[in-house]
Design a protein around this motif. Structure first.
Motif, short mmCIF file in Angstrom:
data_model
loop_
_atom_site.label_atom_id
_atom_site.label_comp_id
_atom_site.label_asym_id
_atom_site.label_seq_id
_atom_site.Cartn_x
_atom_site.Cartn_y
_atom_site.Cartn_z
N LYS A 196 0.01 29.18 4.19
CA LYS A 196 -1.49 29.24 4.00
C LYS A 196 -2.03 27.70 3.83
O LYS A 196 -1.45 26.93 3.39
N ALA A 197 -3.17 27.93 4.15
CA ALA A 197 -4.18 26.54 4.38
C ALA A 197 -4.54 26.35 2.78
O ALA A 197 -5.07 27.18 2.18
N ILE A 198 -4.20 25.37 2.23
CA ILE A 198 -5.09 24.88 1.03
C ILE A 198 -5.46 23.40 1.08
O ILE A 198 -5.19 22.81 1.83
N PRO A 199 -6.37 23.14 0.14
CA PRO A 199 -7.03 22.02 0.21
C PRO A 199 -6.02 20.69 0.12
O PRO A 199 -5.00 20.94 -0.70
N LYS A 200 -6.13 19.71 0.62
CA LYS A 200 -5.31 18.66 0.25
C LYS A 200 -6.26 17.34 0.00
O LYS A 200 -7.06 17.13 0.87
N MET A 201 -5.98 16.49 -1.00
CA MET A 201 -6.91 15.28 -1.21
C MET A 201 -5.74 14.04 -1.07
O MET A 201 -4.55 13.79 -1.81
N ASP A 202 -5.90 13.15 0.07
CA ASP A 202 -5.38 12.07 0.30
C ASP A 202 -5.95 10.90 -0.14
O ASP A 202 -6.96 10.54 -0.06
N ILE A 203 -5.12 10.12 -1.04
CA ILE A 203 -5.47 9.01 -1.70
C ILE A 203 -4.32 7.86 -1.24
O ILE A 203 -3.28 7.90 -1.48
N GLY A 225 0.93 -1.14 -0.05
CA GLY A 225 0.09 0.12 0.07
C GLY A 225 1.01 1.44 0.06
O GLY A 225 1.97 1.13 0.50
N LEU A 226 0.51 2.32 -0.64
CA LEU A 226 0.83 3.63 -0.52
C LEU A 226 0.15 4.90 -0.57
O LEU A 226 -1.01 4.62 -1.18
N ASP A 227 0.24 5.95 0.11
CA ASP A 227 -0.56 6.82 -0.05
C ASP A 227 0.17 8.33 -0.91
O ASP A 227 1.17 8.28 -0.89
N PHE A 228 -0.78 8.87 -1.38
CA PHE A 228 -0.36 10.01 -2.28
C PHE A 228 -1.26 11.18 -1.71
O PHE A 228 -2.51 11.34 -1.51
N SER A 229 -0.67 12.32 -1.72
CA SER A 229 -1.18 13.56 -1.18
C SER A 229 -1.36 14.68 -2.47
O SER A 229 -0.27 14.86 -3.23
N LEU A 230 -2.60 15.05 -2.82
CA LEU A 230 -2.48 15.83 -4.21
C LEU A 230 -2.87 17.11 -3.50
O LEU A 230 -3.96 17.50 -2.85
N TYR A 231 -1.90 18.20 -3.85
CA TYR A 231 -2.06 19.52 -3.08
C TYR A 231 -2.78 20.52 -3.70
O TYR A 231 -2.67 20.83 -4.99
N GLY A 232 -3.93 21.07 -3.22
CA GLY A 232 -4.82 22.13 -3.88
C GLY A 232 -6.05 21.52 -4.49
O GLY A 232 -6.76 22.17 -5.08
#
Length: 918
Positions: free
Chosen positions: A320-327, A219-226
């Protein structure tokens, strides 16, 4: 069709299996908590990863950066490869440095080994290293402890790898005592705390999965910034925009035969494409997880702090705070092999994925018409009566289909000797009507020594084996069956050869193929599919490659049909099970849906998800496979299906007959109108599929893919674009009299496709709806090719004149194309036998020029009519210039609609001409 409750008899009659879905049907399938490797990986908590990168081992060879990472507790070494791939793609691989045995690496999905480009080592310190892609603005920042990777573009954070610390890699181990693996030990499964997570054996219901190679998940996680919006991961009967999974099940990618699948569910159904796309107005990117074993994907959107200027030593004051999508990806076996598609536009991502897995195959023209199917048309007389019914009611169609009952005892490549006693005559009658036949061919082969196909496959060793080395036997439609091992290239060649006219007795070259039940479906088996401990070519377990099984069958079938013609003709193959790359071999459909409004509604996001994952040739059974649709639902489904890529009506064996003329004269008229409109648009459909095959442009596309900067488009899934020119808003609920429609695009003009009234975007407008049709709008700036008359099938329209619908944008400009070839052969590819024209409207001149100098196709097609929408004033004169000279032509101008109508033009399609409007 799907497996349902069946008797354990040696031969299972279809009628024993169609009494309807049982309440407990879905309980046949696992929930996340019942999956051992998922339970094991969920023991991890976000935070500090136990892995440390040994940056002193970092080296760069031929565009590949390699270094080791080590688990601080187990001291096991893994090797990481970061590969700069041509086309703004990064490849990331993790495998054991010294595995006990080879781990499965997915073959055949990539069209070729991707070309690599150079990495440059920008800097390297004790705890960090920075690599730069030699072509582009991509950098890879590697942190040593804890191990993580950050991918940036133009020095902005884009994708984080292992940023949440969920890297998980079960290294292969020696098995326990052999005796423990000979037979399942159910007592030990219940009492041995060491195997509560299914390390070596895993129980589900009455079935036990024996894991000869032990635990091997990763398994592995990815973070998609913004990013806040992600899409893809077909196939699920769920929304197009993927949902947050923190409070419910993860998305499951595991190909299963789910009869009447539940809507708004993340459970795995027939196909799996492990491609996820993230989109925001300024950027689109993708993650392609190349793994064919059972896979679960978690999606989690939250905010994070990011420094825009200094990624390695952030200045807190400037964060600054930005959205992050963790997959988070979790797979049962294999290796980590993932491609990061860096975009930046939606079309860039589509092209990058196609560069890896191929484009949609270019289908024969007939397959873009209407298909009529039922489980089952009873006999040759029934086929002839249905075929004639279309002519009697003036409804065009191209293909009639035969399900399993056409065979001799469910033995594929045979014909029922009573009901289909003269199949050649039946096919020749269809040929006279310029129509085609599609028959079903499933992967299970009846265990019957007198059945030549079975006997030959058994003798050659072409069946999947059980874990003891014997031919695997499971129950499906014929009863006890064995399953062709399509992972074996030699077996695929053998299977492909069965479609030759000399081997497939009583077949002709108008017969095409439908691969069903190829998840594979196995009755009375765990989750009604092949046990994971079955063994394939080269000793690989079924668990390693399960999601590719149907992919391989469609590959073999497509090759067989092409070989049948000596490589001269294009194939048409429909499959139910699919994987990444399946687009190269034909079409897929969404399986056993129901005749209910919810299934019509869910079909749109399902098809959009398939489309953005490379599979443009997709559709849903019109009317619903299970149950009897009310007339309003059936009409609305025909209207929607006529504007979806694969257009087939289909129904289950115990449903009422529902040929289009059986619901009364008024309803027949509405269905006829929807199907005829499909046929008038065939030139546009054909152009779209040509472009999909050439440049990976999705045929059916979500609004966000076409209007990437439109925030309002991000969550829209009840309307969509066909190509870049048509906006479609199907009616998906009963009793609808109006629809709230989004018209995207700043300054865009939108024209009612049938009544020509203009709307300016961006806006939302309430549009009146009647039963006559669904709303469709043409985008200003586009030119759509159509045909003026409709024939009995697409082949009857070869000589039908063309017309152009020219919709002007706010600058009085428009462009469009027309592509024409013979509609069936490979000559367009090998001999350049085609016409590709480009039309341009500018400065009040409509012109036609060649779009491709290589095309050389001599035809006498005529352009008869042109409609120009949005012309602000009536012309004083319209003059046509062509090779025959110049002439003024009559016209009709509607000042209320700003519509110019030119008819009786008689212009050669395959020539240069201009129409001047003064």
């Amino acid at each position: 069709m799907s497996a349902q409750e069946s008797t354990p008899a040696q031969t299972v009659e279809s009628t024993d299996l169609v009494e309807g879905i049982l309440v407990e049907e879905i309980s046949k399938f696992k929930e996340n908590s019942q999956i051992g490797f998922y339970r094991r990986q969920k023991l991890l908590h976000p935070g500090k990863s136990p892995y440390v990168a040994q940056l002193d081992s970092l080296r760069i060879e031929k565009g590949i950066a390699k270094f080791n990472i080590i688990h601080q507790e187990t001291k096991v070494l893994l090797q990481v490869q970061v590969i700069a791939t041509k086309g703004n793609i990064l490849r990331f691989k993790i495998n054991e440095v010294s595995p006990l045995r080879s781990r499965y690496e997915v073959p055949d999905v990539l069209v070729e080994e991707p070309a690599t480009e150079r990495f440059l080592l920008l800097e390297k310190h004790a705890g960090t290293a920075v690599l730069e892609h030699s072509h582009g603005s991509c950098k890879v920042h590697i942190s040593s402890q804890p191990f993580s990777v950050l991918v940036t573009q133009e020095d902005k954070a884009l994708i984080g790898i292992n940023s949440e610390g969920f890297l998980y890699f079960e290294c292969l181990q020696p098995p326990p005592e052999k005796s423990k693996l000979d037979e399942p030990d159910t007592d030990r499964l219940q009492n041995d705390s060491e195997d509560v997570f299914g390390l070596w054996e895993e129980k589900f219901g009455d079935f036990v999965d024996i894991k000869a190679n032990g635990p091997s998940s990763l398994g592995l996680d990815f973070s998609l910034y913004g990013f806040e919006n992600v899409y893809g991961l077909p196939e699920h009967a769920d929304t197009h925009r993927l949902k947050d999974t923190r409070e419910n099940e993860a998305y499951r990618l595991y190909n299963l035969d789910v009869f009447g699948y539940p809507v708004y569910s993340k459970m795995g159904i027939y196909g799996s494409v492990p491609l996820l796309l993230a989109h925001k107005p300024s950027h689109t990117c993708g993650i392609f997880w190349l793994n064919a074993s059972e896979t679960l994907v978690e999606v989690n959107c939250k905010a994070t702090l990011q420094s825009p200027l200094n990624l390695t030593t952030p200045d807190i004051k400037k964060q600054k705070a930005i959205p992050k999508m963790d997959i988070r990806w979790m797979s049962e076996s294999g290796i980590v092999d993932v491609f990061m598609l860096l975009g930046p536009s939606p079309q860039d991502v589509f092209s990058q994925y196609a560069q890896l897995t191929g484009t949609q195959s270019f289908p024969p023209l007939f397959s873009l018409g209407y298909h009529q199917c039922r489980w089952n048309y009873e006999d040759e007389a029934d086929v002839e009566a249905v075929d004639s019914g279309f002519d009697e009611h003036d409804i065009p169609y191209d293909v009639i289909w035969l399900d399993i009952e056409h065979t001799d005892g469910k033995k594929y490549f045979t014909w029922d000797p009573v009901r289909f006693s003269d199949p050649v005559r039946m096919q020749e009658k269809l040929r006279e009507k310029r129509r085609k036949l599609v028959v079903i061919s499933d992967p299970h082969i009846k265990v019957d020594p007198t059945y030549s196909l079975y006997a030959e496959a058994k003798d050659k060793g072409y069946f999947v084996k059980d874990r003891k080395g014997q031919d695997f036997e499971g129950t499906c439609w014929p009863g006890v069956s064995s399953y062709v091992d399509f992972t074996n290239p030699v077996a695929r060649e053998w299977y492909a050869s069965q479609y030759s006219l000399d081997k497939y007795k009583d077949s002709t070259d108008i017969l095409f193929v439908w691969n069903d039940m190829n998840e594979p479906s196995v009755f009375h088996a765990p989750e009604m599919t092949m046990p994971k401990d079955a063994v394939h070519h080269q000793g690989w377990e079924h668990r390693d490659l399960h999601n590719m099984y149907g992919f391989y069958q469609q590959m073999a079938t497509s090759k067989g049909l092409i070989q049948r013609s000596g490589g001269k003709e294009r194939a048409f193959v429909l499959t139910r099970s699919a994987f990444a790359g399946s687009q190269r071999y034909g079409a897929i459909w969404t399986g056993d849906n129901k005749a209910e409004w919810d299934y019509l509604k869910i079909s749109v996001p399902m098809l959009l998800s398939l489309s953005v994952a490379g599979i443009s040739f997709c559709g849903a059974d019109v009317g619903g496979f299970i149950g009897d649709p009310e007339p309003e639902l059936l009409i609305r489904w025909y209207q929607a299906g006529s504007f979806q890529p694969f257009f087939r009506g289909h129904a289950k064996i115990d449903t009422k007959r529902r040929e289009p003329w059986l619901f009364g004269e008024d309803n027949t008229r509405l269905i006829r109108k929807a199907i005829q409109e499909r046929y008038t648009l065939l030139p546009y459909w054909y152009l779209l599929f040509y472009k999909a095959s050439r440049s990976a442009e999705p045929v059916m596309r979500p609004l966000w893919a076409e209007f990437s900067e439109c925030q309002d488009a991000l969550a829209v899934e009840n309307q969509y674009m066909l190509g870049n020119a048509l906006l479609v808003a199907p009616v998906l609920e009963p009793g609808v009299t109006s629809l709230d429609i989004l018209f995207p695009g700043t300054g865009e003009y939108w024209y009612n496709f049938r009544k020509y009234a203009r709307i300016r975007g961006p806006s939302r407008q309430e549009v009146t709806v009647t039963m006559e049709e669904i709303p469709v709008f043409q985008r200003g700036g586009s030119i759509i090719p159509m045909q003026t008359t409709v024939g009995k099938s697409s082949a009857w329209m070869e000589d039908s004149p063309y017309e152009l619908h020219v919709a002007l944008d706010s600058k009085d400009l428009a462009v469009g194309e027309l592509y024409v070839d013979d509609g069936h052969s490979m000559k367009y590819l090998h001999e350049y036998k085609y016409i590709h024209r480009r039309f341009t409207f500018s400065g009040n001149v409509l012109s036609s020029r060649s779009a491709d100098k290589e095309g050389q196709f001599s035809v006498d097609h005529i352009l008869e009519k042109v409609l120009i929408l949005g012309l602000k004033k009536s012309p004083s004169e319209v003059t046509v210039y062509c090779s025959g000279g110049q002439k003024t032509t009559e016209f009709i101008y509607n000042s209320q609609l700003c519509l110019l109508n030119l008819e009786k033009l008689a212009l050669q399609v395959n020539s240069d001409w201009e129409i001047h409007i003064k």
